[in-house]
Motif scaffolding. Sequence first.
Motif, PDB file in Angstrom:
ATOM      1  N   ASN A 246       0.813  -1.219   0.000  1.00 21.27           N
ATOM      2  CA  ASN A 246       0.000   0.000   0.000  1.00 21.27           C
ATOM      3  C   ASN A 246       0.846   1.268   0.000  1.00 21.27           C
ATOM      4  OD1 ASN A 246      -2.409  -1.425  -0.005  1.00 21.27           O
ATOM      5  ND2 ASN A 246      -2.397  -1.631   2.229  1.00 21.27           N
ATOM      6  N   MET A 247       2.146   1.107  -0.258  1.00 20.44           N
ATOM      7  CA  MET A 247       3.055   2.258  -0.247  1.00 20.44           C
ATOM      8  C   MET A 247       3.824   2.334  -1.556  1.00 20.44           C
ATOM      9  SD  MET A 247       4.608   1.452   3.518  1.00 20.44           S
ATOM     10  CE  MET A 247       5.981   2.595   3.408  1.00 20.44           C
ATOM     11  N   ARG A 248       4.185   3.544  -1.940  1.00 18.61           N
ATOM     12  CA  ARG A 248       5.063   3.688  -3.103  1.00 18.61           C
ATOM     13  C   ARG A 248       5.765   5.047  -3.033  1.00 18.61           C
ATOM     14  NH1 ARG A 248       1.124   5.263  -8.267  1.00 18.61           N
ATOM     15  NH2 ARG A 248       0.822   7.424  -7.583  1.00 18.61           N
ATOM     16  N   TRP A 249       6.813   5.182  -3.834  1.00 20.50           N
ATOM     17  CA  TRP A 249       7.514   6.456  -3.930  1.00 20.50           C
ATOM     18  C   TRP A 249       6.988   7.263  -5.098  1.00 20.50           C
ATOM     19  CZ3 TRP A 249      10.317   8.628  -0.329  1.00 20.50           C
ATOM     20  CH2 TRP A 249      10.972   7.829   0.607  1.00 20.50           C
ATOM     21  N   TYR A 250       6.911   8.563  -4.899  1.00 22.59           N
ATOM     22  CA  TYR A 250       6.575   9.460  -6.003  1.00 22.59           C
ATOM     23  C   TYR A 250       7.664  10.526  -6.097  1.00 22.59           C
ATOM     24  CZ  TYR A 250       4.481  13.355  -8.500  1.00 22.59           C
ATOM     25  OH  TYR A 250       4.266  14.373  -9.380  1.00 22.59           O
ATOM     26  N   GLU A 251       8.335  10.588  -7.237  1.00 25.80           N
ATOM     27  CA  GLU A 251       9.375  11.605  -7.467  1.00 25.80           C
ATOM     28  C   GLU A 251       8.729  12.862  -8.036  1.00 25.80           C
ATOM     29  OE1 GLU A 251      12.767  12.192  -7.266  1.00 25.80           O
ATOM     30  OE2 GLU A 251      13.194  10.233  -6.390  1.00 25.80           O
ATOM     31  N   HIS A 252       8.948  14.001  -7.428  1.00 27.40           N
ATOM     32  CA  HIS A 252       8.411  15.242  -8.000  1.00 27.40           C
ATOM     33  C   HIS A 252       9.175  15.585  -9.279  1.00 27.40           C
ATOM     34  CE1 HIS A 252       6.068  17.036  -4.486  1.00 27.40           C
ATOM     35  NE2 HIS A 252       6.325  15.789  -4.185  1.00 27.40           N
ATOM     36  N   PRO A 253       8.450  15.857 -10.383  1.00 24.22           N
ATOM     37  CA  PRO A 253       9.165  16.278 -11.590  1.00 24.22           C
ATOM     38  C   PRO A 253       9.891  17.595 -11.325  1.00 24.22           C
ATOM     39  CG  PRO A 253       6.765  16.198 -11.963  1.00 24.22           C
ATOM     40  CD  PRO A 253       7.000  15.819 -10.541  1.00 24.22           C
ATOM     41  N   LYS A 254      11.048  17.750 -11.932  1.00 23.13           N
ATOM     42  CA  LYS A 254      11.896  18.929 -11.694  1.00 23.13           C
ATOM     43  C   LYS A 254      11.134  20.252 -11.790  1.00 23.13           C
ATOM     44  CE  LYS A 254      16.577  18.108 -11.354  1.00 23.13           C
ATOM     45  NZ  LYS A 254      16.320  16.909 -10.596  1.00 23.13           N
ATOM     46  N   GLU A 255      10.279  20.368 -12.835  1.00 21.56           N
ATOM     47  CA  GLU A 255       9.622  21.656 -13.072  1.00 21.56           C
ATOM     48  C   GLU A 255       8.543  21.952 -12.035  1.00 21.56           C
ATOM     49  OE1 GLU A 255       9.658  19.052 -15.060  1.00 21.56           O
ATOM     50  OE2 GLU A 255       7.601  18.521 -15.642  1.00 21.56           O
ATOM     51  N   LYS A 256       8.181  20.960 -11.226  1.00 19.94           N
ATOM     52  CA  LYS A 256       7.129  21.196 -10.243  1.00 19.94           C
ATOM     53  C   LYS A 256       7.647  21.261  -8.809  1.00 19.94           C
ATOM     54  CE  LYS A 256       3.145  19.657 -12.789  1.00 19.94           C
ATOM     55  NZ  LYS A 256       2.418  18.458 -13.145  1.00 19.94           N
ATOM     56  N   LEU A 257       8.957  21.310  -8.662  1.00 17.56           N
ATOM     57  CA  LEU A 257       9.527  21.355  -7.314  1.00 17.56           C
ATOM     58  C   LEU A 257       9.188  22.668  -6.608  1.00 17.56           C
ATOM     59  CD1 LEU A 257      13.072  19.861  -8.017  1.00 17.56           C
ATOM     60  CD2 LEU A 257      11.219  18.798  -6.708  1.00 17.56           C
ATOM     61  N   SER A 258       9.075  22.627  -5.267  1.00 18.30           N
ATOM     62  CA  SER A 258       8.877  23.855  -4.496  1.00 18.30           C
ATOM     63  C   SER A 258      10.049  24.791  -4.730  1.00 18.30           C
ATOM     64  CB  SER A 258       8.810  23.565  -2.998  1.00 18.30           C
ATOM     65  OG  SER A 258       8.065  22.419  -2.748  1.00 18.30           O
ATOM     66  N   HIS A 259       9.828  26.064  -4.380  1.00 16.46           N
ATOM     67  CA  HIS A 259      10.860  27.061  -4.680  1.00 16.46           C
ATOM     68  C   HIS A 259      12.208  26.771  -4.027  1.00 16.46           C
ATOM     69  CE1 HIS A 259       8.922  28.421  -0.945  1.00 16.46           C
ATOM     70  NE2 HIS A 259      10.023  29.085  -0.671  1.00 16.46           N
ATOM     71  N   TYR A 260      12.213  25.970  -2.958  1.00 18.49           N
ATOM     72  CA  TYR A 260      13.466  25.739  -2.236  1.00 18.49           C
ATOM     73  C   TYR A 260      14.110  24.391  -2.553  1.00 18.49           C
ATOM     74  CZ  TYR A 260       9.949  23.307   0.530  1.00 18.49           C
ATOM     75  OH  TYR A 260       8.904  22.516   0.915  1.00 18.49           O
ATOM     76  N   SER A 261      13.443  23.565  -3.382  1.00 22.77           N
ATOM     77  CA  SER A 261      13.856  22.168  -3.436  1.00 22.77           C
ATOM     78  C   SER A 261      14.688  21.784  -4.645  1.00 22.77           C
ATOM     79  CB  SER A 261      12.617  21.272  -3.371  1.00 22.77           C
ATOM     80  OG  SER A 261      12.976  19.922  -3.549  1.00 22.77           O
ATOM     81  N   LYS A 262      15.694  20.938  -4.390  1.00 24.41           N
ATOM     82  CA  LYS A 262      16.508  20.375  -5.460  1.00 24.41           C
ATOM     83  C   LYS A 262      15.928  19.031  -5.888  1.00 24.41           C
ATOM     84  CE  LYS A 262      21.247  18.498  -5.783  1.00 24.41           C
ATOM     85  NZ  LYS A 262      22.566  18.500  -5.140  1.00 24.41           N
ATOM     86  N   ARG A 263      15.423  18.286  -4.913  1.00 25.18           N
ATOM     87  CA  ARG A 263      14.747  17.021  -5.205  1.00 25.18           C
ATOM     88  C   ARG A 263      13.760  16.735  -4.082  1.00 25.18           C
ATOM     89  NH1 ARG A 263      17.202  10.893  -4.551  1.00 25.18           N
ATOM     90  NH2 ARG A 263      15.309   9.837  -5.212  1.00 25.18           N
ATOM     91  N   THR A 264      12.567  16.291  -4.435  1.00 25.56           N
ATOM     92  CA  THR A 264      11.597  15.879  -3.425  1.00 25.56           C
ATOM     93  C   THR A 264      11.010  14.540  -3.833  1.00 25.56           C
ATOM     94  OG1 THR A 264      11.004  18.165  -2.874  1.00 25.56           O
ATOM     95  CG2 THR A 264       9.449  16.461  -2.210  1.00 25.56           C
TER      96      THR A 264
END
Length: 458
Positions: A246-264
């Motif tokens: 019931n769990m999985r990882w979701y990588e945020h696409p680069k263009e949708k990262l928060s203003h402070y984030s390099k990777r989420t």
Amino acid sequence: AADKIDTIVSLSKRRGFVFPCSEIYGGQRAAWDYGPLGVELKENLKRQWWRYMVTSREDVVGIDSSVILASEVWEASGHVKTFSDPLTECLSCHKRHRADHLEEAYEAKHNRPPANGLADVNCPNCGTKGQFTEPKQFSGMLATHLGPTQDSGSVAYLRPETAQGIFTNFAQVQQTSRRKPPFGIAQMGKSFRNEITPGNFIFRTREFEQMEMEFFVKPGEDEKWQEYWMEQRWNWYTGLGLREENMRWYEHPKEKLSHYSKRTADIEYRFQFGGSEWGELEGVANRTDYDLTAHSKASGQDLSYFDQEAGERWTPYVIEPAAGVGRTMLAFLLDSYIEDEAPNAKGKLEKRTVMRFDHRIAPVKVAVLPLSRNPELSPKAKGLATALRQNWNIEFDDAGAIGRRYRRQDEIGTPYCVTVDFDTLDDNAVTVRERDTMKQERVSLDQIEGYLATRLVG
Ligand code: ATP
């Protein structure tokens, strides 16, 4: 699937986990209060998080900062600016969108701006055309006023994340705790967001609790540490029994990262709300040196770190695992719920509902049950309950048939039921019943505390 959430909402209300807020006045939309069992479950989850993230480690310390910080903090962090968007909501599917983003997307596709504004635009979610509310400048920050005047000078914000209280205290904590990067500072507490579409029970509320940890590392070592914390966080959930399927990882696409984030990367859980199967449980973000640098500039205080061994000064990068208490609790409620069968008094199999909580998070650890309401059994059982209460949260229940009382405990996930019966008066022993296997064992009264202690560790 959607029924499961409804089942959990109704069980939560019926058994005292979660109640709608201000219900005697008709309820306040999308706000919830935690009842006697809910508060135990929630506190147990928080305690487990704190142990795992803070006290069991030598490289993480905790703090508890204010909910209302200096307004300058939110200016410097970028929240005042980026938490304010022209928001519109699709009248058909109720998905909210940034109005400027919708128009930009239209322009990108048609090479001209929409002549009639949003009336020309299709909802990217459901496809319906032109059905949007009037865009409103919408701040995600909840504001209040401090002091007797209510002008712009007295505006203060309730924190939308606990992280900033950690960044503003970084230097003091680092010096007083004599830690060197890599090290972390953790905090749990209430955060507030003026969510435009709160909902899905305790998944999204305007007032919620977060469990966050900022881990400060040398630039260049950030990617390695992000991998490390992603693994740790995954293991925390599975270690407490959340099922991996019931769990999985979701990588945020680069263009949708928060203003402070390099990777989420988010840990998602299969919440199975109507319309969306997966939902964010927690995010593990690489916030870089964004926040410390911003606060250094705005406050004039140098928040860089002098690395004596290397003889150089650098501003630490930050890896942040950020979880929500309500979402975690909802995931464990959904994941623990099962229906199976148990024999009734006549030996016939009947449906039973069980919350298979790990004993560390179960709100009630042991129920003490006299076999029947009887002048000899009841005082004996009450005495035992009082003794066990020194160590654990105990329920005493002498109302109704014993089978029914077992069912009541199964439904709230109590790992052990201890029954005092007529034989107890002779042999000074009690029957211990385990929730999942329903196996029963006779344990003498002078050993019961030790018996439970070895099974209820942590
Ligand atoms: P979402 O995209 O669902 O709004 P987010 O990405 O804005 O979440 P973060 O800023 O990463 O959330 O916050 C960290 C965690 O705090 C989330 O993973 C979630 O568990 C919790 N959280 C955030 N907003 C809310 C909310 N409104 N209600 C309950 N929990 C929340």
